[in-house]
Every structure is written in C-alpha cells, then in structure tokens.
Write a protein that holds these residues in place. Sequence first.
Motif, PDB file in Angstrom:
ATOM      1  N   GLU A  83       0.832  -1.213   0.000  1.00  0.00           N
ATOM      2  CA  GLU A  83       0.000   0.000   0.000  1.00  0.00           C
ATOM      3  C   GLU A  83       0.858   1.251   0.000  1.00  0.00           C
ATOM      4  OE1 GLU A  83      -3.547  -0.171  -0.286  1.00  0.00           O
ATOM      5  OE2 GLU A  83      -2.594  -2.043  -0.863  1.00  0.00           O
ATOM      6  N   ALA A  86       2.738   1.656  -3.162  1.00  0.00           N
ATOM      7  CA  ALA A  86       1.892   2.151  -4.255  1.00  0.00           C
ATOM      8  C   ALA A  86       1.753   3.670  -4.174  1.00  0.00           C
ATOM      9  CB  ALA A  86       0.513   1.498  -4.187  1.00  0.00           C
ATOM     10  N   LYS A  87       1.650   4.205  -2.959  1.00  0.00           N
ATOM     11  CA  LYS A  87       1.545   5.663  -2.797  1.00  0.00           C
ATOM     12  C   LYS A  87       2.821   6.350  -3.253  1.00  0.00           C
ATOM     13  CE  LYS A  87      -1.930   6.208   0.776  1.00  0.00           C
ATOM     14  NZ  LYS A  87      -2.226   6.527   2.167  1.00  0.00           N
ATOM     15  N   ARG A  89       4.970   5.161  -5.320  1.00  0.00           N
ATOM     16  CA  ARG A  89       5.054   4.988  -6.772  1.00  0.00           C
ATOM     17  C   ARG A  89       4.165   6.016  -7.485  1.00  0.00           C
ATOM     18  NH1 ARG A  89       4.337  -0.087  -6.698  1.00  0.00           N
ATOM     19  NH2 ARG A  89       2.075  -0.099  -6.944  1.00  0.00           N
ATOM     20  N   GLY A  90       2.949   6.163  -6.963  1.00  0.00           N
ATOM     21  CA  GLY A  90       2.011   7.095  -7.590  1.00  0.00           C
ATOM     22  C   GLY A  90       2.535   8.521  -7.591  1.00  0.00           C
ATOM     23  N   GLN A 110      -9.636   9.122 -19.944  1.00  0.00           N
ATOM     24  CA  GLN A 110      -9.852   8.570 -18.595  1.00  0.00           C
ATOM     25  C   GLN A 110      -8.658   7.738 -18.138  1.00  0.00           C
ATOM     26  OE1 GLN A 110     -13.496   6.578 -19.453  1.00  0.00           O
ATOM     27  NE2 GLN A 110     -14.779   8.390 -19.101  1.00  0.00           N
ATOM     28  N   MET A 113      -6.333  10.127 -16.739  1.00  0.00           N
ATOM     29  CA  MET A 113      -6.848  10.735 -15.507  1.00  0.00           C
ATOM     30  C   MET A 113      -6.765   9.790 -14.305  1.00  0.00           C
ATOM     31  SD  MET A 113     -10.160  12.687 -17.088  1.00  0.00           S
ATOM     32  CE  MET A 113     -10.875  13.189 -15.532  1.00  0.00           C
ATOM     33  N   LEU A 114      -6.763   8.466 -14.579  1.00  0.00           N
ATOM     34  CA  LEU A 114      -6.859   7.502 -13.483  1.00  0.00           C
ATOM     35  C   LEU A 114      -5.723   7.631 -12.449  1.00  0.00           C
ATOM     36  CD1 LEU A 114      -8.618   5.142 -12.437  1.00  0.00           C
ATOM     37  CD2 LEU A 114      -7.083   3.598 -13.649  1.00  0.00           C
ATOM     38  N   PRO A 115      -4.445   7.710 -12.860  1.00  0.00           N
ATOM     39  CA  PRO A 115      -3.386   7.863 -11.841  1.00  0.00           C
ATOM     40  C   PRO A 115      -3.555   9.142 -11.023  1.00  0.00           C
ATOM     41  CG  PRO A 115      -2.453   7.322 -13.978  1.00  0.00           C
ATOM     42  CD  PRO A 115      -3.889   7.636 -14.211  1.00  0.00           C
ATOM     43  N   ASP A 117      -6.398  10.504 -10.299  1.00  0.00           N
ATOM     44  CA  ASP A 117      -7.507  10.217  -9.375  1.00  0.00           C
ATOM     45  C   ASP A 117      -6.972   9.457  -8.160  1.00  0.00           C
ATOM     46  OD1 ASP A 117      -9.842   9.497  -8.125  1.00  0.00           O
ATOM     47  OD2 ASP A 117     -10.514   8.122  -9.695  1.00  0.00           O
ATOM     48  N   PHE A 118      -6.135   8.429  -8.418  1.00  0.00           N
ATOM     49  CA  PHE A 118      -5.610   7.627  -7.308  1.00  0.00           C
ATOM     50  C   PHE A 118      -4.696   8.473  -6.410  1.00  0.00           C
ATOM     51  CE2 PHE A 118      -6.106   3.564 -10.016  1.00  0.00           C
ATOM     52  CZ  PHE A 118      -7.309   3.244  -9.381  1.00  0.00           C
ATOM     53  N   ALA A 119      -3.850   9.297  -7.015  1.00  0.00           N
ATOM     54  CA  ALA A 119      -2.863  10.053  -6.239  1.00  0.00           C
ATOM     55  C   ALA A 119      -3.481  11.252  -5.528  1.00  0.00           C
ATOM     56  CB  ALA A 119      -1.741  10.519  -7.161  1.00  0.00           C
ATOM     57  N   LYS A 120      -4.646  11.689  -5.986  1.00  0.00           N
ATOM     58  CA  LYS A 120      -5.350  12.853  -5.407  1.00  0.00           C
ATOM     59  C   LYS A 120      -4.435  14.083  -5.379  1.00  0.00           C
ATOM     60  CE  LYS A 120      -8.046   9.931  -2.328  1.00  0.00           C
ATOM     61  NZ  LYS A 120      -8.200   9.464  -0.943  1.00  0.00           N
ATOM     62  N   ILE A 124     -10.222  17.608  -9.334  1.00  0.00           N
ATOM     63  CA  ILE A 124     -10.814  16.864 -10.444  1.00  0.00           C
ATOM     64  C   ILE A 124     -10.906  17.695 -11.736  1.00  0.00           C
ATOM     65  CG2 ILE A 124     -13.223  17.347  -9.835  1.00  0.00           C
ATOM     66  CD1 ILE A 124     -13.633  14.251 -10.493  1.00  0.00           C
TER      67      ILE A 124
ATOM     68  N   ALA B   4     -12.245   9.305 -12.469  1.00  0.00           N
ATOM     69  CA  ALA B   4     -11.949   8.321 -13.529  1.00  0.00           C
ATOM     70  C   ALA B   4     -12.270   6.898 -13.086  1.00  0.00           C
ATOM     71  CB  ALA B   4     -10.488   8.435 -13.939  1.00  0.00           C
ATOM     72  N   VAL B 297      -0.130   2.025 -11.364  1.00  0.00           N
ATOM     73  CA  VAL B 297      -0.241   3.474 -11.602  1.00  0.00           C
ATOM     74  C   VAL B 297      -0.608   4.222 -10.307  1.00  0.00           C
ATOM     75  CG1 VAL B 297      -0.821   3.196 -14.046  1.00  0.00           C
ATOM     76  CG2 VAL B 297      -2.663   3.386 -12.343  1.00  0.00           C
ATOM     77  N   GLY B 298      -0.480   3.528  -9.177  1.00  0.00           N
ATOM     78  CA  GLY B 298      -0.606   4.226  -7.899  1.00  0.00           C
ATOM     79  C   GLY B 298      -1.870   3.937  -7.119  1.00  0.00           C
ATOM     80  N   GLN B 303      -8.426   1.667  -2.445  1.00  0.00           N
ATOM     81  CA  GLN B 303      -9.110   2.361  -3.545  1.00  0.00           C
ATOM     82  C   GLN B 303      -9.692   1.355  -4.536  1.00  0.00           C
ATOM     83  OE1 GLN B 303      -5.735   4.805  -4.662  1.00  0.00           O
ATOM     84  NE2 GLN B 303      -6.772   6.666  -3.952  1.00  0.00           N
TER      85      GLN B 303
END
Lengths: 236, 566
Positions: A83, A86-87, A89-90, A110, A113-115, A117-120, A124, B4, B297-298, B303
């Motif tokens: 976890e 991943a943060k 990495r993001g 999209q 946009m997804l990475p 979205d995950f990284a915030k 938006i 997304a 990709v994070g 999530q």
Amino acid sequence: MNSSTDSPLIELRSAVKVYESLAGSVTALDRIDLAVRPGEFLIVTGKSGSGKTTLVNIMTGLDRATSGEIRVNGEPIHKYGPERAAKVRGRTMGVVFQSFELLPTLTVLQNVMLPMDFAKRYPIWEQRRRAMSLLEEVDIADHAKKLPTALSGGQQQRLAIARAMANDPAILVADEPTGSLDSATAAVIMDIFERLVQERHTVFMVTHDEDIARRGSRIITLSDGKIIGMKESVHA
Amino acid sequence: MLKARWFKVINDLFGNKTRTLLIVLSMSVGLFAVGIILSARTILADGLAESFAAIHPSSGTVRTIQLFDEDFLESIRKMKDVQEADARRNISARLLTKSGEWKNLTVFVIADYDDIRVNKVTPQSGAWPPPEREILIERAAMPVIEAEIGDVVLIKFPNDVERRVRITGAAYDPAQLPAQIDGTPYGYVTFDTLEWFGEPYGFNELHVIAVNAQDKAWAQRVVNRVKDKVEKSGYTIPLSMIAEPGQLPMNDVLNGILLLMGLLGVLSLFLSVFLVVNTVSAILTQQKRQIGVMKAVGGSSAQILGMYLVMVLAYGALALLIALPLGVYGAQALSAALAGFFNFDLYSMESPPETFAVQIAIGLILPVLASLVPFVTSLRISAAEAMSNYSMGRGRFGGNVIDRLLSGANLWFARGFSIRSVLLSIRNTFRNKGRLILTLITLTLGSATFISVFNVRASLSSTVEDMIKWFNCDSMLALDRSYRADRIQSEAESIPGVVGTDVWIQLPARLIRDDGSESGLIYMFAPTVHPDSLIVSPSLPKEDGLPRVMRMQWSFPLPCSWMNLR
C-alpha cells in the motif's frame, strides 16, 4: 539536466530477488547496486531472463526484494508494504510497460486521468485539463474520447507514456517500451523519451535492443541477475 | 464530474451486459423470494388476524345430541366468565351435484341472521338472510358442489326427506374449514326452512366466548364449566372443541406452507449469494491484470477494493430494482391466492416497510460481505504477480497431498491409457482449490434446493399414500348412531358388488392430563378388523410408543359407528 552529484532518485544496495517454487529457488537479481541520478536517461540492457523486468518490479515497488535496500526519493520502499509502496510509486514514478497495460474500458482521456484520481494530487477539474495537455504532448489528443483498442500500437504506447506522466513523476520507468513496436514507431517513442529527458525528467528504461540502448545517457548491462557492464553514452 | 475510477466501474458494469444481466437476475431471484415470503407472511398473518377478529371467534364449541332452546342459551349467556354465547342447529345432509355425485353437506340453521353474536357469518352475495325454502352456500363451497347462485339443488336429510332447494346467495364463514380442504360444503338456512326439511325446532351447537379469551388455558376452563352445565342439564355432548386463540382453523396449514416457502426463499438467497461470489471471483480472475495495472499506476488496495465493492453494490441495487416491485406484486398475488384457497379476506395488500428494509439490507450488504473474501484475496497479491503473463499461482499447485495424488506417479494403473487430456482437466480443476470449493458449494446449494422441493413432494405423496392404506376401501359410511356390527355388515355384504366390509368405532375423545386439564379433541378409532384385512391396514404404534396412562373420556359406547365398503 541535473549533475551526477545530486542525490540519486532511486538507489539499490545489494538488492536480491529470489523466486521460490517447487522446482527450487531461482535468483533473478543478485546483489545489485545501482543509483539512478536525476535527469539521466539510464537504460538497462540484457538478454531475455537476465533480470531486467525483475529489476523494474522491485525498484518501482511492484514486487518486493528478497533482501537489500531500495530507496526511492530517499524513501526505503523495501521496508514498505504494497500500500505504502503504491503511494510512493504514484507520487514519484510513472511506469510504462511493453504491452502498454491500458485499461480497456476507460477512454484514452480517462486512462490518463486515473493515476491522478488515485494520487489525489490534482483537483478533479485540473485532472481533465492536465490529461488533455499530456495527450497533446504525445500527439494523440484527437483520440481522447476513443477506447484504447481503437488506437494503433504506437499510439497506445504514447498514451501509456502520457498516463505515466500524469502525476508529474520525478522518474519515468519503462519496461521494454518498444518491445511490441516496429522500428519506426519505436523511434518515435524513443524521441518522446529523449524530449522528456531534455525537459529535465529522469528516465529509466530496460530493453533487450542494443541499438535502442545506445540512445541512453548511461547504459547498464545485466546478465543472470548481475550487472556486468556500465558505460556512459556519447549522448550523456 | 465523476472521478476516472467510477467511469471504470460504470463501463465494466455496462460494457459486459450479459454478465451484468446474469448476476443481477441471479441476485434478483433470491431477493424476490425473500420479499415475496416476508411480505406474504405479513399480509396473510394480518388478514387472518383481522378476519378472525371480525367474526367474534368462539373460545369453544359444544355439540349436543338433544336439542336445546333459547332459554337454555340465555342461561349460558348469564354464566360467570362467559363473555358471549350463541347457538345454531347443525345438520348433516347430502347434496346431489351436477355430475351426479352425492356430496356431504353441513347445514347450519341460524335463528337471527342479523344478530349472530359468535362466529359471525356475513353476506357475500345474493339474498340475506336466506328466504324460506332457500339456502345460502358458503362462498368457498360453490365450486365443490358445482353450483352457482340461482341453481336449484337436491338435498337429502338423515330423516330421508329430499328437498329441491334454491341457492339464494353466498355467505362468508371463515370459522369453518374451507370446503375444498375438508371436502364438506356448508349451507345456511332459517328455522322456517328447517321445518320444511321435516326437522324439529331446536339448537344442537353452542358457541361460547370466554372472558379473557386470549388466554387459552383460561378459556378452556370456562368452556369446561359450560360443558359441565350442559351435561348437568341433561344434554349429551358427543363433540366439543376448544379454539386456538387468534387462529382460524387452517392457521397451522398456512403456516406450514409459508414455512416451507420461507426455507426455499432462504435457500434461493444463499444460492444467489454464492452465485454472486462465484461471479465476482470470475470477474476478479478476468481483471487480475487490470488490478495489477491500477496498482502499478498508484492505486491502493483500499481504492481498488472500493471500486469493486461499488460494482457489487451496483449489482445489488440493480437486482433490487427488479426484485422489490416483483416481490410486492408476487406477495400480493400469492397472498390473494392463499387467502382465496384458505377462504379468508385480506384487508390490506401493503407490503410492510420492514420487508423492504430486509431486502435492501440483503441486496446491498450480503453480496458485499460475501465478496470481501475473493476481493481481499485478489488484492493481496503483488502488482507484479497480478500483471504476470504466467498465471501458475506462484507455483502453489503440486505442493499438497491432493495435488500429489493427482500427479502421474500415483496413477500407475492408468499408464497404459491415453489419459493426459483427462489429467489436465482434473489437475486444472484442483489448481485453485478455493474456487473449486466455491463452485461445489454453489452447485450443492442449487442441487439441494432442487432435491428438497422434490423430496417434500415425494414425502407428501408417500404420507398421503400411507394414509390411504389405512382406508383401502371404495366407500366409507359414517353412521349417525350405533348399530350392531354383525347386522350392518351382513346387510352391506348382501348388496351386489360389495366384496368386503369393515366396521370401526370412531369416538371423539380428550386426553385428561395429570393436572386434570383436558386436551383438544382426539378422534379415537377402534378398528374391529382382522390384521390381514384387505380393506384397512392399520399401522398402530407399538405399545412402548403409547402414553403410559391414557384415560379416555367419551360420551356413549357404540359397537360400530363407521363402515368401510369395498
């Protein structure tokens, strides 16, 4: 480009990766010491099975090293669980794969946009604007509303690069990004990488193609999980 | 603007419409079953309670051999702890149907149709009260006697009087077992008509409501006091019944049906949950690589878990969209059908809000909970493994006893045969044991549901067959009084075509418990037949199975009250 005296973005110390199976143990990486410096275009080359992809996996935190230390931007990701890795990495890295690894049910826009979205990292409304900007940079903005399957192989890899750059990472890690492309398209992808390096990004790439490897600023040769050669390129 | 990740959820949901439809439908079946059962239970229970309360139900009924009059009824009404009492005349008769069959008919004679105080009978259609020389038929009995309002039917009474009587209307009498269940239709006439039937005036059935009628033990004591008074007044009681407070006669049967349906509903629900888990596992296997990419990709496990849980929630919500209205409609249809079959009115068809709450909770929470295990298991693997081209399960297969048993080394006896492809299939089946167990549970539940339905059906058929073996005769005659067995058998066997007869004594009785209280009515059969009788095959319980002390109380000895003919 930053000088080589800057602290490394990624640092591996005695990194070992051993795969266990019923057939026995296989050492994929054997005490690797490596530092990826800011602004360099580091290319790792080697034959199939030399440990290139395993190297990418453990330095990006996609997989855990069996032993040794891996630091990304100073963070000891070898101590982190999936976890936290991943943060990191993001935030820090963008990863590009040989087979693009795009999400088939998301549009081109999209996917980029997804990475974010995950990284915030971006609000938006900013995500959309930034994604379009990245698509323009890799020259596929016209395809923003299409699904990835509607793109050619080269376009898909450009989309993968745009996605990797989504969170403005310190380093772009690419695993055989030209492996699935013809030579002309591969040249275009390499041009993008070079441009990114010129724009002060750091690129770490693995390839089995000697000709492509020559375009890096530093070239490391891997064999049986060990570094057997390193040279600075004339481009450096 | 949507994030997304939610686009991925939406696109996954609607991108594979067939898969979504299958999952939603399988969930809907379980939710529909739960909704229909819960709603129907409430609608029927409320309908039963209201129907029951509306008729001023009796606490007990006392039948007499001798007839009594209004003065005696008034004396019962004045008894302490008797809230209300009413009386009727109950006559057994026979009615000739259009198909030429003589059907038993119970005729009730009521003194004042506008002042029925206990076990109220209400008008359904046609004339009210029934005019002289005309009869009302209980509404559920119309199909049984194959007649309609306005028809003229031939009725034969025990006194050999035959009368052609016009059916003037239909009455509603929920206190009686529906005619299609006990086979006895009910008719209602006035005392004027009774006289035309050639019967004397008088009542032979007393209905009593005790004060505090909801207390069964108390109500029974009050009814027992009434019975004492009746007997002390010189009347013989061949039959008395204590009612279950708040329950119509067929309450237990209805509850049995609803219980069975409830069990099937729960089985269906479990089945649909396992189908969801199986399908979710299949989706996760299919999207394993995508999960790896999202991690790459994070995306954090939380999530990604959130995305898939929302997907399952969406499946549940879509299933609820189908199941909720269908459940309401189904419950109404089922309630109406059962209420019609058991002959009581429903005062409300509204599904209770708790049913919707339970369905929503089950539809949204249960699949999410059930999916957590495959989700967490899938998300636990590293991104690198998830994206690996080689899905060999990290080399797990081959390490345990089952895998080794399936290896070629243990199949030496099959070496002479070409079974490689078979072995490949078997080993693949056992490669992912969690998936195998899940699939087996789903199949087992499905089969169990299927088998249980047929088992219940077979069990009921077998029970009915066993019961029929008791009375393996072509005709059964219930006699109105006692006869000498040898004489009546001799009479019957002289009729051409009769090859054998048995006679029985049937006595209504009650168990007297140690504390002196009496049980409900027990029909006691005393077969006088030979054990190898072709007609009756009684399978009486062994002596050890009988209660140690059984003092029976009956009103009069009969040598024979029942004859079976073959």
